[in-house]
Motif scaffolding. Structure first.
Motif, PDB file in Angstrom:
ATOM      1  N   LEU A  39     -21.726  13.725  83.753  1.00 54.13           N
ATOM      2  CA  LEU A  39     -22.056  12.671  84.974  1.00 54.13           C
ATOM      3  C   LEU A  39     -23.077  12.111  84.565  1.00 54.13           C
ATOM      4  O   LEU A  39     -24.500  12.132  85.040  1.00 54.13           O
ATOM      5  CB  LEU A  39     -22.379  13.708  85.939  1.00 54.13           C
ATOM      6  N   LEU A  41     -25.570   8.865  85.128  1.00 53.00           N
ATOM      7  CA  LEU A  41     -25.691   7.867  86.245  1.00 53.00           C
ATOM      8  C   LEU A  41     -25.457   6.638  85.867  1.00 53.00           C
ATOM      9  O   LEU A  41     -24.714   5.723  86.650  1.00 53.00           O
ATOM     10  CB  LEU A  41     -27.153   8.164  86.790  1.00 53.00           C
ATOM     11  N   ILE A  44     -21.479   5.853  86.148  1.00 52.34           N
ATOM     12  CA  ILE A  44     -21.307   5.883  87.421  1.00 52.34           C
ATOM     13  C   ILE A  44     -21.443   4.695  88.231  1.00 52.34           C
ATOM     14  O   ILE A  44     -20.596   4.187  88.696  1.00 52.34           O
ATOM     15  CB  ILE A  44     -21.618   7.195  88.276  1.00 52.34           C
ATOM     16  N   PHE A  50     -22.013   2.685  92.528  1.00 46.46           N
ATOM     17  CA  PHE A  50     -22.728   3.576  93.461  1.00 46.46           C
ATOM     18  C   PHE A  50     -24.414   3.299  93.418  1.00 46.46           C
ATOM     19  O   PHE A  50     -24.853   2.618  92.364  1.00 46.46           O
ATOM     20  CB  PHE A  50     -22.721   5.078  92.654  1.00 46.46           C
ATOM     21  N   ARG A  52     -27.997   4.473  95.432  1.00 43.56           N
ATOM     22  CA  ARG A  52     -28.614   5.450  96.258  1.00 43.56           C
ATOM     23  C   ARG A  52     -30.375   5.241  95.915  1.00 43.56           C
ATOM     24  O   ARG A  52     -30.720   5.369  94.921  1.00 43.56           O
ATOM     25  CB  ARG A  52     -28.264   6.835  96.086  1.00 43.56           C
ATOM     26  N   PHE A  62     -28.588  13.666  88.289  1.00 42.48           N
ATOM     27  CA  PHE A  62     -27.311  14.318  89.033  1.00 42.48           C
ATOM     28  C   PHE A  62     -27.573  14.867  90.381  1.00 42.48           C
ATOM     29  O   PHE A  62     -26.620  15.503  90.720  1.00 42.48           O
ATOM     30  CB  PHE A  62     -26.541  15.010  87.987  1.00 42.48           C
ATOM     31  N   TYR A  64     -27.708  13.935  93.109  1.00 45.66           N
ATOM     32  CA  TYR A  64     -26.788  13.451  94.282  1.00 45.66           C
ATOM     33  C   TYR A  64     -25.361  13.101  93.689  1.00 45.66           C
ATOM     34  O   TYR A  64     -24.304  13.578  94.475  1.00 45.66           O
ATOM     35  CB  TYR A  64     -27.207  12.289  95.049  1.00 45.66           C
ATOM     36  N   THR A  65     -25.390  12.739  92.473  1.00 41.72           N
ATOM     37  CA  THR A  65     -23.971  12.512  91.937  1.00 41.72           C
ATOM     38  C   THR A  65     -22.965  13.601  91.631  1.00 41.72           C
ATOM     39  O   THR A  65     -21.609  13.491  91.615  1.00 41.72           O
ATOM     40  CB  THR A  65     -24.233  11.621  90.679  1.00 41.72           C
ATOM     41  N   ARG A  66     -23.432  14.834  91.707  1.00 40.04           N
ATOM     42  CA  ARG A  66     -22.679  15.816  91.783  1.00 40.04           C
ATOM     43  C   ARG A  66     -21.564  15.882  92.846  1.00 40.04           C
ATOM     44  O   ARG A  66     -20.248  16.434  92.729  1.00 40.04           O
ATOM     45  CB  ARG A  66     -23.449  17.215  91.688  1.00 40.04           C
ATOM     46  N   LEU A  68     -19.965  13.451  93.998  1.00 35.20           N
ATOM     47  CA  LEU A  68     -19.247  12.032  93.714  1.00 35.20           C
ATOM     48  C   LEU A  68     -17.850  12.720  92.994  1.00 35.20           C
ATOM     49  O   LEU A  68     -16.945  12.225  92.899  1.00 35.20           O
ATOM     50  CB  LEU A  68     -19.616  11.078  92.980  1.00 35.20           C
ATOM     51  N   LYS A 149     -17.965   8.059  98.989  1.00 31.75           N
ATOM     52  CA  LYS A 149     -19.189   7.178  97.929  1.00 31.75           C
ATOM     53  C   LYS A 149     -19.895   6.878  98.857  1.00 31.75           C
ATOM     54  O   LYS A 149     -21.303   7.107  98.514  1.00 31.75           O
ATOM     55  CB  LYS A 149     -18.447   6.314  97.156  1.00 31.75           C
ATOM     56  N   GLU A 153     -24.147   8.297  99.198  1.00 32.81           N
ATOM     57  CA  GLU A 153     -25.251   7.167  98.869  1.00 32.81           C
ATOM     58  C   GLU A 153     -26.166   7.224  99.991  1.00 32.81           C
ATOM     59  O   GLU A 153     -27.374   6.901  99.898  1.00 32.81           O
ATOM     60  CB  GLU A 153     -24.442   5.706  99.060  1.00 32.81           C
TER      61      GLU A 153
END
Length: 223
Positions: A39, A41, A44, A50, A52, A62, A64-66, A68, A149, A153
């Motif tokens: 993952l 960033l 992504i 994406f 944020r 990651f 927050y991206t987890r 996703l 998503k 965010e």
């Protein structure tokens, strides 16, 4: 062709070696081929747009991206998310064999409170309800449309990491041996170096660091 089980590992540029060693340990013990993706960033952002706002309390890229992962899977099938500061000693496919029909996700339900203010990689440690639950998640992607998503965010960290939109009865359990914090014994299927792994210079003397170095060196010999 049998579809491979999908695994997403958090990726942070400051600890890239941790990702590669975890990936090696998973593949070493897997009884069936798996599809492992980092993952990243930047990837992504490039793929999905994406965005944020930067969180000063976020300890990894990651954080927050987890959340996703279901979105990245098109809200279809099963997927596993893992923090990168782990090491695997058993067949990860055992997790995919767990029943998900009745659950939106499964986690190890830790009751954890750290007494350490600063992690040994120099970053701040924070405590909150359900801490470490989101570090290893077996996801029923079609049920997790709440993690759009846009929600990932915009929603607060607490809403995401405490699984606030998910009814308690739909959060199943993963056997505790699959996310063992800072300890290794004969029951450990996966160790989680929560307060700084041995790949950090100031944590090379971790009590269970030798086994991580063993896997790292074995990976290098086999590459």
């Amino acid at each position: 062709m049998v579809e491979k089980n999908k695994i997403f590992i958090g990726f942070d540029p400051g600890s890239e070696i941790a990702y590669h060693v975890l990936k090696y340990s998973i593949e070493k013990h897997a009884s069936r081929p798996v599809e492992i993706s980092p993952l990243r960033l930047k990837d992504i952002v490039a793929k999905t747009g994406f965005r944020r706002e930067k969180d000063p309390l976020a300890t990894t890229e990651f954080t927050y991206t987890r959340f996703l992962v279901p979105y990245l899977c098109g809200f279809k099938g099963k997927a596993l998310f893992m923090d990168n500061d782990m090491l695997c000693f058993s067949d990860i496919n055992e997790l995919f064999d767990l029943d998900l029909d009745s659950y939106w996700l499964r986690v190890v339900k830790h009751n954890y409170h750290s007494e350490v203010a600063i992690k040994l990689d120099g970053r701040p440690q924070t405590n909150y309800p359900r801490k470490n639950w989101s570090s290893l998640m077996l996801l029923n992607c079609k049920r997790l449309t709440c993690w759009s998503k846009e929600d990932v965010e915009m929603k607060p960290a607490s809403w995401l990491h405490r699984f606030e939109p998910i009814p308690d009865e739909f959060i199943g359990e993963i056997p505790k041996g699959w996310n063992v914090l800072e300890r290794y014994d004969e029951s450990t299927k996966l160790i989680h170096y929560t307060e700084g792994g041995p790949w950090y210079e100031n944590h090379k003397s971790h009590p269970y660091g030798k086994i991580w170095f063993h896997y790292r060196d074995e990976m290098k010999r086999n590459s």
